[in-house]
Every structure is written in C-alpha cells, then in structure tokens.
Design a protein around this motif. Structure first.
Motif, PDB file in Angstrom:
ATOM      1  N   THR A 100       0.841  -1.197   0.000  1.00  0.00           N
ATOM      2  CA  THR A 100       0.000   0.000   0.000  1.00  0.00           C
ATOM      3  C   THR A 100       0.876   1.246   0.000  1.00  0.00           C
ATOM      4  O   THR A 100       1.860   1.318   0.738  1.00  0.00           O
ATOM      5  N   GLY A 101       0.516   2.208  -0.838  1.00  0.00           N
ATOM      6  CA  GLY A 101       1.233   3.480  -0.876  1.00  0.00           C
ATOM      7  C   GLY A 101       0.293   4.620  -0.543  1.00  0.00           C
ATOM      8  O   GLY A 101      -0.763   4.761  -1.179  1.00  0.00           O
ATOM      9  N   THR A 102       0.633   5.429   0.456  1.00  0.00           N
ATOM     10  CA  THR A 102      -0.219   6.537   0.879  1.00  0.00           C
ATOM     11  C   THR A 102       0.615   7.797   1.066  1.00  0.00           C
ATOM     12  O   THR A 102       1.847   7.761   1.106  1.00  0.00           O
ATOM     13  N   ARG A 103      -0.088   8.922   1.188  1.00  0.00           N
ATOM     14  CA  ARG A 103       0.597  10.183   1.453  1.00  0.00           C
ATOM     15  C   ARG A 103      -0.290  11.108   2.269  1.00  0.00           C
ATOM     16  O   ARG A 103      -1.518  10.967   2.307  1.00  0.00           O
ATOM     17  N   THR A 104       0.373  12.028   2.953  1.00  0.00           N
ATOM     18  CA  THR A 104      -0.316  13.138   3.602  1.00  0.00           C
ATOM     19  C   THR A 104       0.183  14.404   2.902  1.00  0.00           C
ATOM     20  O   THR A 104       0.861  14.323   1.877  1.00  0.00           O
ATOM     21  N   GLU A 105      -0.115  15.531   3.465  1.00  0.00           N
ATOM     22  CA  GLU A 105       0.313  16.778   2.832  1.00  0.00           C
ATOM     23  C   GLU A 105       1.831  16.876   2.736  1.00  0.00           C
ATOM     24  O   GLU A 105       2.366  17.415   1.761  1.00  0.00           O
ATOM     25  N   ARG A 106       2.533  16.321   3.721  1.00  0.00           N
ATOM     26  CA  ARG A 106       3.989  16.479   3.723  1.00  0.00           C
ATOM     27  C   ARG A 106       4.773  15.174   3.815  1.00  0.00           C
ATOM     28  O   ARG A 106       5.989  15.201   3.913  1.00  0.00           O
ATOM     29  N   THR A 107       4.107  14.019   3.807  1.00  0.00           N
ATOM     30  CA  THR A 107       4.832  12.757   3.939  1.00  0.00           C
ATOM     31  C   THR A 107       4.334  11.720   2.939  1.00  0.00           C
ATOM     32  O   THR A 107       3.202  11.787   2.459  1.00  0.00           O
ATOM     33  N   LEU A 163       5.070   3.761   2.363  1.00  0.00           N
ATOM     34  CA  LEU A 163       4.836   2.489   1.695  1.00  0.00           C
ATOM     35  C   LEU A 163       4.774   1.407   2.765  1.00  0.00           C
ATOM     36  O   LEU A 163       5.609   1.381   3.671  1.00  0.00           O
ATOM     37  N   GLU A 164       3.787   0.537   2.658  1.00  0.00           N
ATOM     38  CA  GLU A 164       3.597  -0.509   3.662  1.00  0.00           C
ATOM     39  C   GLU A 164       3.495  -1.871   2.990  1.00  0.00           C
ATOM     40  O   GLU A 164       2.790  -2.035   1.996  1.00  0.00           O
ATOM     41  N   ILE A 165       4.227  -2.843   3.531  1.00  0.00           N
ATOM     42  CA  ILE A 165       4.206  -4.210   3.018  1.00  0.00           C
ATOM     43  C   ILE A 165       3.677  -5.124   4.119  1.00  0.00           C
ATOM     44  O   ILE A 165       4.255  -5.179   5.209  1.00  0.00           O
ATOM     45  N   LYS A 166       2.617  -5.847   3.817  1.00  0.00           N
ATOM     46  CA  LYS A 166       2.052  -6.813   4.762  1.00  0.00           C
ATOM     47  C   LYS A 166       2.105  -8.204   4.157  1.00  0.00           C
ATOM     48  O   LYS A 166       1.893  -8.371   2.958  1.00  0.00           O
ATOM     49  N   ASP A 167       2.389  -9.213   4.991  1.00  0.00           N
ATOM     50  CA  ASP A 167       2.367 -10.590   4.510  1.00  0.00           C
ATOM     51  C   ASP A 167       1.700 -11.484   5.550  1.00  0.00           C
ATOM     52  O   ASP A 167       1.473 -11.069   6.681  1.00  0.00           O
ATOM     53  N   ASN A 168       1.405 -12.699   5.147  1.00  0.00           N
ATOM     54  CA  ASN A 168       0.780 -13.662   6.056  1.00  0.00           C
ATOM     55  C   ASN A 168       1.756 -14.787   6.400  1.00  0.00           C
ATOM     56  O   ASN A 168       1.342 -15.935   6.591  1.00  0.00           O
ATOM     57  N   GLY A 169       3.036 -14.432   6.460  1.00  0.00           N
ATOM     58  CA  GLY A 169       4.063 -15.421   6.768  1.00  0.00           C
ATOM     59  C   GLY A 169       4.165 -15.700   8.259  1.00  0.00           C
ATOM     60  O   GLY A 169       3.224 -15.461   9.029  1.00  0.00           O
ATOM     61  N   GLY A 170       5.326 -16.163   8.657  1.00  0.00           N
ATOM     62  CA  GLY A 170       5.520 -16.545  10.052  1.00  0.00           C
ATOM     63  C   GLY A 170       5.722 -15.384  11.003  1.00  0.00           C
ATOM     64  O   GLY A 170       5.725 -15.570  12.222  1.00  0.00           O
ATOM     65  N   GLY A 171       5.905 -14.172  10.463  1.00  0.00           N
ATOM     66  CA  GLY A 171       6.129 -13.013  11.327  1.00  0.00           C
ATOM     67  C   GLY A 171       7.523 -13.014  11.928  1.00  0.00           C
ATOM     68  O   GLY A 171       8.350 -13.886  11.647  1.00  0.00           O
ATOM     69  N   PHE A 172       7.795 -12.017  12.756  1.00  0.00           N
ATOM     70  CA  PHE A 172       9.092 -11.890  13.407  1.00  0.00           C
ATOM     71  C   PHE A 172       9.021 -12.462  14.821  1.00  0.00           C
ATOM     72  O   PHE A 172       8.090 -12.162  15.566  1.00  0.00           O
ATOM     73  N   SER A 173       9.984 -13.266  15.169  1.00  0.00           N
ATOM     74  CA  SER A 173      10.045 -13.761  16.540  1.00  0.00           C
ATOM     75  C   SER A 173      10.473 -12.622  17.457  1.00  0.00           C
ATOM     76  O   SER A 173      11.092 -11.655  17.004  1.00  0.00           O
TER      77      SER A 173
END
Length: 241
Positions: free
Chosen positions: A141-148, A151-161
């Motif tokens: 997902t790519g988003t913006r505000t007025e000054r920023t 980019l966000e990446i999501k997955d359905n993997g094992g995650g971080f320990s």
C-alpha cells in the motif's frame, strides 16, 4: 568562514552521494542481459513460455537497477520494480501467491530513494514465507499526507520472533550511532539490498523524519517505510538527493 562551510557542505554532499552509489551498485548487469537473452531463446525453442516470461521480468529488474545513477526515482518506478519481482514469484509459485496493490494516485511524481521497496518484498518471500503454508499473501500500500509519503508491506508469513525483533532494533540503534558520528565504514555493505541497507539510506536522507517500522500483525508481518516530501522547482520529491 563561509567558504569553509560551503566546502564542508559540498564534501559532505559528495560523500553521501558516493555512499548511495555504492549501496545501489550491486553488479555490472551487461553480461547477465546477454545470458538472459540466451536462456530466453532456448526457452522459446523448447516452447517454455513461463521461462521466457520470467527472463523478461528479471531483465526489466536488472535494467532498472542498472539505469541512471541517480539515487532517487519516481515512486511509480520503484513500485513497478517491486511488481516485476512479485510477477516473477507468481510465475514460480503460480496460484500459491496472492498479491494486492494499492497505490494512492496522489503519490505520482514524488521522488524517493531508489531500491527501497523491492528488497522488503523480497524479504517477505525469503524469510516470512519460509515456514508458512500457502497461499502466500502479500499486500503493498502506498499513501501520502500533505507532507509525507509512506509504503507498507504486509504478509501472512511466520512473522518476526521476539528475539528477531530485538536483534533488528539493536542493529538499528548501532546504525543510528554510526550515522550520528558520520561513520559508514561498518554498514555500507555491497552485494545485497538488506533491510539494514534500506534503513540506513532512509536515515541518511530524512534523519528523524525517516519512518521504518517493523511489527507483527494478526496474520504475519508488517513493514512500513516513509519520509517527508520536499517541493523543489515545482516538483515534489520524497528526498532532495
């Protein structure tokens, strides 16, 4: 005094540019282009369209990484590079891969550091899905505000320990210390775009305004990166590189 300050700023600027080029110059791709064309030709003769398409994806990716030496690119180009990577993975894993893309149209034209998105997507495939069962899902997902921008990446993997998250946080703290002391000697590794590589370049450009968040979600892991938008000469830039 002013001349001395200007010289210091110019030297600092050149130093940062040199570090960026070192981080982004992974390999000389010309011989790889020729090799890919040879493989693609053999695949056509053998009636293997999937191999031909994978060669095409990889060729596009190599052409992108080998293109102009600018350290910033249009966010749409960076997005396209990541999509090419996922396209190649879908050819490999077929229906085992589910990908979702959502890029805010208002991000068009914003320039961001080159090679910051695909390495994070690759990390999901290399590590997040290592001990997970298909289907493997990744959403960008790519988003913006007025000054920023973000980019966000999501997955359905094992995650971080918990231990992995602690190691990453500790590593980032060390990088912050080195950056504040202008010591890049132990962190500018060439040979692979790692998560740390992306973190370092974001911090070099945006300082305290850099966004690099790693966490677990209900299904897997989430990585979010971002920075400020700088307007120069009528154009919007994620970073004035």
């Amino acid at each position: 005094m002013r001349d001395s300050i200007d010289q210091m700023l110019e030297a600092r600027s050149r130093e940062l540019e040199a570090h960026f080029e070192a981080l982004q110059s992974q390999m000389d791709p010309h011989f790889l282009f020729n090799s890919l064309m040879a493989i693609s030709s053999v695949a056509r003769e053998a009636d293997a369209p999937v191999v031909v398409e994978m060669c095409d994806c990889l060729s596009r990716m190599l052409r992108y990484t080998a293109s102009h030496k600018q350290s910033s690119v249009d966010i749409a180009d960076e997005w396209g590079h990541a999509v090419n990577y996922i396209r190649m993975m879908k050819l490999r894993y077929e229906d085992f891969i589910e990908a979702k893309f959502d890029l805010d149209d208002s991000l068009a034209g914003i320039r961001v550091p080159k090679l910051i998105l695909q390495p994070l997507v690759e990390n999901a495939f290399s590590h997040g899905f290592a001990n997970a069962t298909p289907p493997y899902c990744v959403a960008i997902t790519g988003t913006r505000t007025e000054r920023t921008w973000a980019l966000e990446i999501k997955d359905n993997g094992g995650g971080f320990s918990p231990s992995a998250l602690r190691r990453i946080e500790e590593q980032f703290r060390k990088h912050d210390t080195n950056l504040s002391n202008h010591d890049f000697s132990n962190q500018l590794e060439i040979g692979g775009m790692t998560v740390s590589n992306v973190y370092i370049r974001l911090k070099m450009l945006y300082g305290q305004d850099a966004v690099f968040e790693i966490s677990n979600n209900s299904q897997g892991a989430t990585v979010k990166i971002g920075g400020t938008i700088v307007r120069t000469e009528g154009k919007e830039r994620g970073a004035d590189v």
